[in-house]
Design a protein around this motif. Structure first.
Motif, PDB file in Angstrom:
ATOM      1  N   ARG A  28       0.805  -1.218   0.000  1.00  0.00           N
ATOM      2  CA  ARG A  28       0.000   0.000   0.000  1.00  0.00           C
ATOM      3  C   ARG A  28       0.844   1.277   0.000  1.00  0.00           C
ATOM      4  NH1 ARG A  28      -5.125  -0.079   0.931  1.00  0.00           N
ATOM      5  NH2 ARG A  28      -5.039   1.886   2.069  1.00  0.00           N
ATOM      6  N   TRP A  29       2.086   1.194  -0.399  1.00  0.00           N
ATOM      7  CA  TRP A  29       3.036   2.289  -0.259  1.00  0.00           C
ATOM      8  C   TRP A  29       2.553   3.598  -0.887  1.00  0.00           C
ATOM      9  CZ3 TRP A  29       6.452   3.721   2.932  1.00  0.00           C
ATOM     10  CH2 TRP A  29       7.378   4.714   2.608  1.00  0.00           C
ATOM     11  N   GLU A  30       1.925   3.516  -2.028  1.00  0.00           N
ATOM     12  CA  GLU A  30       1.529   4.744  -2.718  1.00  0.00           C
ATOM     13  C   GLU A  30       0.102   5.191  -2.395  1.00  0.00           C
ATOM     14  OE1 GLU A  30       3.528   5.402  -6.744  1.00  0.00           O
ATOM     15  OE2 GLU A  30       3.350   3.207  -6.659  1.00  0.00           O
ATOM     16  N   GLU A  31      -0.575   4.473  -1.521  1.00  0.00           N
ATOM     17  CA  GLU A  31      -1.940   4.850  -1.131  1.00  0.00           C
ATOM     18  C   GLU A  31      -1.907   6.118  -0.273  1.00  0.00           C
ATOM     19  OE1 GLU A  31      -4.756   3.217  -2.092  1.00  0.00           O
ATOM     20  OE2 GLU A  31      -3.470   1.929  -3.316  1.00  0.00           O
ATOM     21  N   PRO A  32      -2.920   6.979  -0.391  1.00  0.00           N
ATOM     22  CA  PRO A  32      -2.936   8.225   0.383  1.00  0.00           C
ATOM     23  C   PRO A  32      -2.812   8.014   1.898  1.00  0.00           C
ATOM     24  CG  PRO A  32      -4.609   8.296  -1.329  1.00  0.00           C
ATOM     25  CD  PRO A  32      -4.036   6.898  -1.333  1.00  0.00           C
ATOM     26  N   GLY A  33      -3.487   7.020   2.439  1.00  0.00           N
ATOM     27  CA  GLY A  33      -3.406   6.767   3.876  1.00  0.00           C
ATOM     28  C   GLY A  33      -2.001   6.395   4.316  1.00  0.00           C
ATOM     29  N   THR A  41       5.018  12.538  -0.185  1.00  0.00           N
ATOM     30  CA  THR A  41       4.203  13.051  -1.291  1.00  0.00           C
ATOM     31  C   THR A  41       4.010  11.926  -2.305  1.00  0.00           C
ATOM     32  OG1 THR A  41       6.122  13.733  -2.601  1.00  0.00           O
ATOM     33  CG2 THR A  41       5.242  15.350  -0.990  1.00  0.00           C
ATOM     34  N   PRO A  42       3.077  12.084  -3.237  1.00  0.00           N
ATOM     35  CA  PRO A  42       2.940  11.066  -4.282  1.00  0.00           C
ATOM     36  C   PRO A  42       4.244  10.850  -5.048  1.00  0.00           C
ATOM     37  CG  PRO A  42       1.027  12.520  -4.301  1.00  0.00           C
ATOM     38  CD  PRO A  42       2.024  13.113  -3.331  1.00  0.00           C
ATOM     39  N   GLU A  43       4.955  11.928  -5.294  1.00  0.00           N
ATOM     40  CA  GLU A  43       6.219  11.821  -6.042  1.00  0.00           C
ATOM     41  C   GLU A  43       7.269  11.054  -5.237  1.00  0.00           C
ATOM     42  OE1 GLU A  43       4.632  14.795  -5.384  1.00  0.00           O
ATOM     43  OE2 GLU A  43       3.670  14.965  -7.354  1.00  0.00           O
ATOM     44  N   GLN A  44       7.388  11.371  -3.957  1.00  0.00           N
ATOM     45  CA  GLN A  44       8.347  10.668  -3.097  1.00  0.00           C
ATOM     46  C   GLN A  44       8.001   9.190  -2.997  1.00  0.00           C
ATOM     47  OE1 GLN A  44       7.697  13.139   0.330  1.00  0.00           O
ATOM     48  NE2 GLN A  44       9.705  14.112   0.156  1.00  0.00           N
ATOM     49  N   ALA A  45       6.725   8.898  -2.858  1.00  0.00           N
ATOM     50  CA  ALA A  45       6.292   7.505  -2.754  1.00  0.00           C
ATOM     51  C   ALA A  45       6.611   6.734  -4.033  1.00  0.00           C
ATOM     52  CB  ALA A  45       4.801   7.428  -2.436  1.00  0.00           C
ATOM     53  N   ALA A  46       6.391   7.366  -5.164  1.00  0.00           N
ATOM     54  CA  ALA A  46       6.685   6.696  -6.432  1.00  0.00           C
ATOM     55  C   ALA A  46       8.182   6.426  -6.573  1.00  0.00           C
ATOM     56  CB  ALA A  46       6.185   7.544  -7.608  1.00  0.00           C
ATOM     57  N   LEU A  47       8.997   7.389  -6.177  1.00  0.00           N
ATOM     58  CA  LEU A  47      10.443   7.228  -6.295  1.00  0.00           C
ATOM     59  C   LEU A  47      11.014   6.223  -5.304  1.00  0.00           C
ATOM     60  CD1 LEU A  47      11.555  10.941  -6.837  1.00  0.00           C
ATOM     61  CD2 LEU A  47      11.643   9.074  -8.506  1.00  0.00           C
ATOM     62  N   SER A  48      10.372   6.060  -4.146  1.00  0.00           N
ATOM     63  CA  SER A  48      10.915   5.190  -3.102  1.00  0.00           C
ATOM     64  C   SER A  48      10.187   3.857  -2.997  1.00  0.00           C
ATOM     65  CB  SER A  48      10.865   5.915  -1.758  1.00  0.00           C
ATOM     66  OG  SER A  48       9.531   6.239  -1.419  1.00  0.00           O
ATOM     67  N   LYS A  49       9.324   3.554  -3.943  1.00  0.00           N
ATOM     68  CA  LYS A  49       8.498   2.348  -3.865  1.00  0.00           C
ATOM     69  C   LYS A  49       9.332   1.069  -3.715  1.00  0.00           C
ATOM     70  CE  LYS A  49       4.767  -0.080  -6.172  1.00  0.00           C
ATOM     71  NZ  LYS A  49       3.787  -0.068  -7.250  1.00  0.00           N
ATOM     72  N   GLN A  50      10.354   0.901  -4.519  1.00  0.00           N
ATOM     73  CA  GLN A  50      11.167  -0.316  -4.461  1.00  0.00           C
ATOM     74  C   GLN A  50      11.916  -0.412  -3.128  1.00  0.00           C
ATOM     75  OE1 GLN A  50      14.084  -0.755  -7.549  1.00  0.00           O
ATOM     76  NE2 GLN A  50      14.509  -2.876  -7.025  1.00  0.00           N
ATOM     77  N   LEU A  51      12.459   0.689  -2.664  1.00  0.00           N
ATOM     78  CA  LEU A  51      13.167   0.710  -1.391  1.00  0.00           C
ATOM     79  C   LEU A  51      12.217   0.367  -0.242  1.00  0.00           C
ATOM     80  CD1 LEU A  51      15.778   1.385   0.189  1.00  0.00           C
ATOM     81  CD2 LEU A  51      14.968   3.751   0.258  1.00  0.00           C
ATOM     82  N   ALA A  52      11.025   0.957  -0.254  1.00  0.00           N
ATOM     83  CA  ALA A  52      10.040   0.685   0.796  1.00  0.00           C
ATOM     84  C   ALA A  52       9.608  -0.778   0.768  1.00  0.00           C
ATOM     85  CB  ALA A  52       8.830   1.598   0.635  1.00  0.00           C
TER      86      ALA A  52
END
Length: 132
Positions: A28-33, A41-52
């Motif tokens: 659920r990394w990119e979900e608003p909650g 931010t949405p941009e940070q979440a998209a960039l860090s998805k693999q790391l998370a």
């Protein structure tokens, strides 16, 4: 009451918390909650998805190992079970301590991540001392 039982309950609750963190970081990394929880931010979440996601898998594996320690204790392998419980919950506790030491604003998250492991470590050590 046998303190190993309390240690097992605390380790199981720590496993549940780490399982939930796995869901947030991996599924659920990119979900608003989830972004609100982690302050991204949405941009940070998209960039860090693999790391998370990678971090989430670590959390899941810690949780699985905590459950394995409880299973060992419950099935009569008390010594190895407590040893594994202390190792895994000690790692969880160390990660929580690192979180708050490295960023004081993460104190609440560190408490959520580290409270049950702390209880498991303290009661597990006393239980270990009682069985010697």
């Amino acid at each position: 009451m046998d303190l190993a039982v309390i240690a097992c309950i605390a380790a199981a609750l720590a496993a549940a918390v780490h399982g939930y963190i796995f869901v947030l970081e991996t599924l659920r990394w990119e979900e608003p909650g989830t972004r609100r929880v982690f302050g991204t931010t949405p941009e940070q979440a998209a960039l860090s998805k693999q790391l998370a996601a990678n971090q989430g898998v670590y959390n899941l594996l810690l949780g699985i190992a905590a459950v394995a320690s409880v299973i060992l204790i419950v099935t009569g392998l008390r010594g190895p079970g407590i040893a594994l419980l202390l190792t895994i919950t000690g790692i969880m506790l160390a990660a929580a301590l690192y979180l708050v030491v490295s960023d004081r604003s993460k104190g609440r998250a560190a408490v959520v991540q580290g409270f049950f492991p702390l209880v498991a470590v303290v009661t597990g050590l006393v239980a270990l001392g009682q069985s010697v």
